[in-house]
Write an enzyme that holds these catalytic residues in place. Sequence first.
Site, PDB file in Angstrom:
ATOM      1  N   LYS A  85       0.854  -1.198   0.000  1.00  0.00           N
ATOM      2  CA  LYS A  85       0.000   0.000   0.000  1.00  0.00           C
ATOM      3  C   LYS A  85       0.878   1.233   0.000  1.00  0.00           C
ATOM      4  O   LYS A  85       1.866   1.301   0.722  1.00  0.00           O
ATOM      5  CB  LYS A  85      -0.862  -0.022   1.276  1.00  0.00           C
ATOM      6  N   LYS A 109       6.170   2.293   7.964  1.00  0.00           N
ATOM      7  CA  LYS A 109       5.015   2.977   8.565  1.00  0.00           C
ATOM      8  C   LYS A 109       3.929   1.971   8.932  1.00  0.00           C
ATOM      9  O   LYS A 109       3.370   2.024  10.023  1.00  0.00           O
ATOM     10  CB  LYS A 109       4.409   3.984   7.573  1.00  0.00           C
ATOM     11  N   LYS A 121       4.731   2.008  -3.498  1.00  0.00           N
ATOM     12  CA  LYS A 121       4.732   3.426  -3.887  1.00  0.00           C
ATOM     13  C   LYS A 121       4.807   3.510  -5.394  1.00  0.00           C
ATOM     14  O   LYS A 121       5.354   2.624  -6.057  1.00  0.00           O
ATOM     15  CB  LYS A 121       5.945   4.150  -3.286  1.00  0.00           C
ATOM     16  N   THR A 205      -3.219  13.000   7.420  1.00  0.00           N
ATOM     17  CA  THR A 205      -1.779  13.123   7.666  1.00  0.00           C
ATOM     18  C   THR A 205      -1.535  14.265   8.642  1.00  0.00           C
ATOM     19  O   THR A 205      -0.791  14.115   9.627  1.00  0.00           O
ATOM     20  CB  THR A 205      -1.024  13.360   6.344  1.00  0.00           C
ATOM     21  N   ASN A 236      -1.055  19.602   1.097  1.00  0.00           N
ATOM     22  CA  ASN A 236      -2.033  18.831   1.861  1.00  0.00           C
ATOM     23  C   ASN A 236      -1.595  18.690   3.320  1.00  0.00           C
ATOM     24  O   ASN A 236      -2.352  18.997   4.241  1.00  0.00           O
ATOM     25  CB  ASN A 236      -2.228  17.454   1.216  1.00  0.00           C
ATOM     26  N   SER A 363      -6.154   5.733   5.351  1.00  0.00           N
ATOM     27  CA  SER A 363      -6.321   4.993   4.093  1.00  0.00           C
ATOM     28  C   SER A 363      -6.731   3.554   4.386  1.00  0.00           C
ATOM     29  O   SER A 363      -7.573   2.973   3.697  1.00  0.00           O
ATOM     30  CB  SER A 363      -5.009   4.983   3.295  1.00  0.00           C
TER      31      SER A 363
HETATM   32  P1  NAD Z   1       1.625  18.677  -1.683  1.00  0.00           P
HETATM   33  O1  NAD Z   1       2.012  18.484  -3.081  1.00  0.00           O
HETATM   34  O2  NAD Z   1       0.189  18.862  -1.342  1.00  0.00           O
HETATM   35  O3  NAD Z   1       2.417  19.952  -1.075  1.00  0.00           O
HETATM   36  C1  NAD Z   1       3.806  20.089  -1.127  1.00  0.00           C
HETATM   37  C2  NAD Z   1       4.184  21.459  -0.582  1.00  0.00           C
HETATM   38  O4  NAD Z   1       5.622  21.554  -0.578  1.00  0.00           O
HETATM   39  C3  NAD Z   1       3.680  22.638  -1.431  1.00  0.00           C
HETATM   40  O5  NAD Z   1       3.369  23.738  -0.597  1.00  0.00           O
HETATM   41  C4  NAD Z   1       4.898  22.975  -2.304  1.00  0.00           C
HETATM   42  O6  NAD Z   1       4.918  24.314  -2.750  1.00  0.00           O
HETATM   43  C5  NAD Z   1       6.019  22.717  -1.311  1.00  0.00           C
HETATM   44  N1  NAD Z   1       7.303  22.482  -1.950  1.00  0.00           N
HETATM   45  C6  NAD Z   1       7.543  21.775  -3.079  1.00  0.00           C
HETATM   46  N2  NAD Z   1       8.850  21.813  -3.381  1.00  0.00           N
HETATM   47  C7  NAD Z   1       9.431  22.544  -2.402  1.00  0.00           C
HETATM   48  C8  NAD Z   1      10.768  22.929  -2.136  1.00  0.00           C
HETATM   49  N3  NAD Z   1      11.744  22.580  -2.943  1.00  0.00           N
HETATM   50  N4  NAD Z   1      11.024  23.667  -1.030  1.00  0.00           N
HETATM   51  C9  NAD Z   1      10.017  24.022  -0.196  1.00  0.00           C
HETATM   52  N5  NAD Z   1       8.734  23.692  -0.393  1.00  0.00           N
HETATM   53  C10 NAD Z   1       8.463  22.954  -1.481  1.00  0.00           C
HETATM   54  O7  NAD Z   1       2.256  17.444  -0.903  1.00  0.00           O
HETATM   55  P2  NAD Z   1       1.818  16.818   0.500  1.00  0.00           P
HETATM   56  O8  NAD Z   1       0.835  15.749   0.251  1.00  0.00           O
HETATM   57  O9  NAD Z   1       1.517  17.910   1.454  1.00  0.00           O
HETATM   58  O10 NAD Z   1       3.173  16.099   0.902  1.00  0.00           O
HETATM   59  C11 NAD Z   1       4.252  16.804   1.501  1.00  0.00           C
HETATM   60  C12 NAD Z   1       5.203  15.784   2.127  1.00  0.00           C
HETATM   61  O11 NAD Z   1       4.479  14.985   3.074  1.00  0.00           O
HETATM   62  C13 NAD Z   1       5.813  14.789   1.123  1.00  0.00           C
HETATM   63  O12 NAD Z   1       7.101  14.431   1.559  1.00  0.00           O
HETATM   64  C14 NAD Z   1       4.884  13.605   1.222  1.00  0.00           C
HETATM   65  O13 NAD Z   1       5.490  12.397   0.801  1.00  0.00           O
HETATM   66  C15 NAD Z   1       4.613  13.618   2.717  1.00  0.00           C
HETATM   67  N6  NAD Z   1       3.419  12.883   3.075  1.00  0.00           N
HETATM   68  C16 NAD Z   1       2.186  13.266   2.610  1.00  0.00           C
HETATM   69  C17 NAD Z   1       1.078  12.509   2.956  1.00  0.00           C
HETATM   70  C18 NAD Z   1      -0.300  12.887   2.525  1.00  0.00           C
HETATM   71  O14 NAD Z   1      -1.249  12.177   2.880  1.00  0.00           O
HETATM   72  N7  NAD Z   1      -0.479  13.986   1.816  1.00  0.00           N
HETATM   73  C19 NAD Z   1       1.225  11.357   3.746  1.00  0.00           C
HETATM   74  C20 NAD Z   1       2.489  11.016   4.223  1.00  0.00           C
HETATM   75  C21 NAD Z   1       3.586  11.784   3.861  1.00  0.00           C
END
Ligand code: NAD
Length: 429
Positions: A85, A109, A121, A205, A236, A363
């Site tokens: 997953k 995780k 992934k 998250t 997000n 999830s």
């Molecule tokens: P997202 O795409 O919704 O948001 C990413 C954010 O990071 C945006 O604000 C973007 O502008 C910013 N960003 C992108 N590149 C950047 C950089 N070089 N420097 C600074 N900021 C930057 O993504 P998300 O879902 O919020 O995920 C963010 C992190 O959290 C990732 O590492 C993701 O793997 C992790 N994560 C997300 C979830 C989830 O459910 N959304 C779950 C577990 C882990």
Amino acid sequence: MGQNSEVTTKRDPVEPQENLDVLASTQTVIKKALEKLGYPEHVFELLKEPLRFMHVRIPIRMDDGQVKVFTGYRSQHNDAVGPTKGGIRFHPDVTEPEVKALSIWMSLKSGIVDLPYGGGKGGIVCDPRQMSFRELERLSRGYVRAISQIVGPTKDIPAPDVFTNSQIMAWMMDEYSRIKEFDSPGFITGKPLVLGGSRGRETATAKGVTIMIREAAKKRGLDMKNARIAIQGFGNAGSYLAKFLHDAGAKVIGISDAYGALTDDNGLDIDYLLDRRDSFGSVTRLFKETITNQELLELDCDILVPAAVENQITAANAHRIKAGIVVEAANGPTTLEATKILSERDVLLVPDVLASAGGVTVSYFEWVQNNQGYYWTEDEVEKKLNDVMVSAFENVYNTAKVRQLDMRLAAYMVGVRKMAEASRFRGWV
Ligand code: NAD
């Protein structure tokens, strides 16, 4: 990734080169964790790489009539515990080693929050910010056609990740259901509510990270009211987190996106920023007074939350981090050398594989509800999430304390044990 090269070029030339390869770093910690648990070398040989890795080429007709061929990946790390997953990332910097590392983190995780899954992934090398709605739909459907043989509700269940959302999950679920000729809501999670999504998934998250911050603050005797918090990333994870912390009375003194960072010592107006950000989590371009992402990480605050991309806290800046608590909402934001520096400075670091496990937990709840055809209230989801996250935090915190380890190694030990045991019982090792 561009990020890494920027960090590398800025480094003092006399400083030893740091390993920014996320797959190699993950393998290093898994090896240590298995050694501490007393497993033989061949268990590491099994777990150091995914069991299956698929590389696909996806031809898509773009709106201008030209055909563009996209590269996609799906990685299935280990399915001894159950189906794999993990999310699907749409990003121009997606690479094979990154997707492999992300799938291993998903296994960890799932082990840490005790779900009946292994880790998977996926990723597509693309820039969704430059694509139209219909091009994104064709790409999402094309990816599912390309990987349909190895995924499914009892094989490998995708979800959203960076730059993918519930609309993309809906197209993917529809494509899979058409291929298999039966409705398959359990094929993918993070769907819209009307298609079998779970209440609370969108914010899961961030909710999980909020719980981790609360538990870490308790351990350090820090009152969340008026605690000063900086968050890197306003997508997000980062934006909902800012909202929850702001509503809980904490002061969010900094947020950032890919273009820069905003700061206000008295606390930012999070509701206003949420209102103005676009669907890719960008907001800072609307403001004249910005600071850099590096400056944001080094702000004078109590709690720092990297919630954007990998390799942000490195040996080059770890000694300048002022926060006493770092909670990793992003995957892989801190290098191993930086982890060591922070640990020596007695910074309480809640690692990614624990801190961001709220997403996969809800999830899992979504998948359970799809399998039952019976849907829960938001309160039920929140209560169950809270119980899972608090118990995972205590388990990792106590392992770290009793065995005198940093929280990352402790979390890897908790996470890897279930996979290793399941592989042993199945007679694989
Ligand atoms: P997202 O795409 O919704 O948001 C990413 C954010 O990071 C945006 O604000 C973007 O502008 C910013 N960003 C992108 N590149 C950047 C950089 N070089 N420097 C600074 N900021 C930057 O993504 P998300 O879902 O919020 O995920 C963010 C992190 O959290 C990732 O590492 C993701 O793997 C992790 N994560 C997300 C979830 C989830 O459910 N959304 C779950 C577990 C882990």
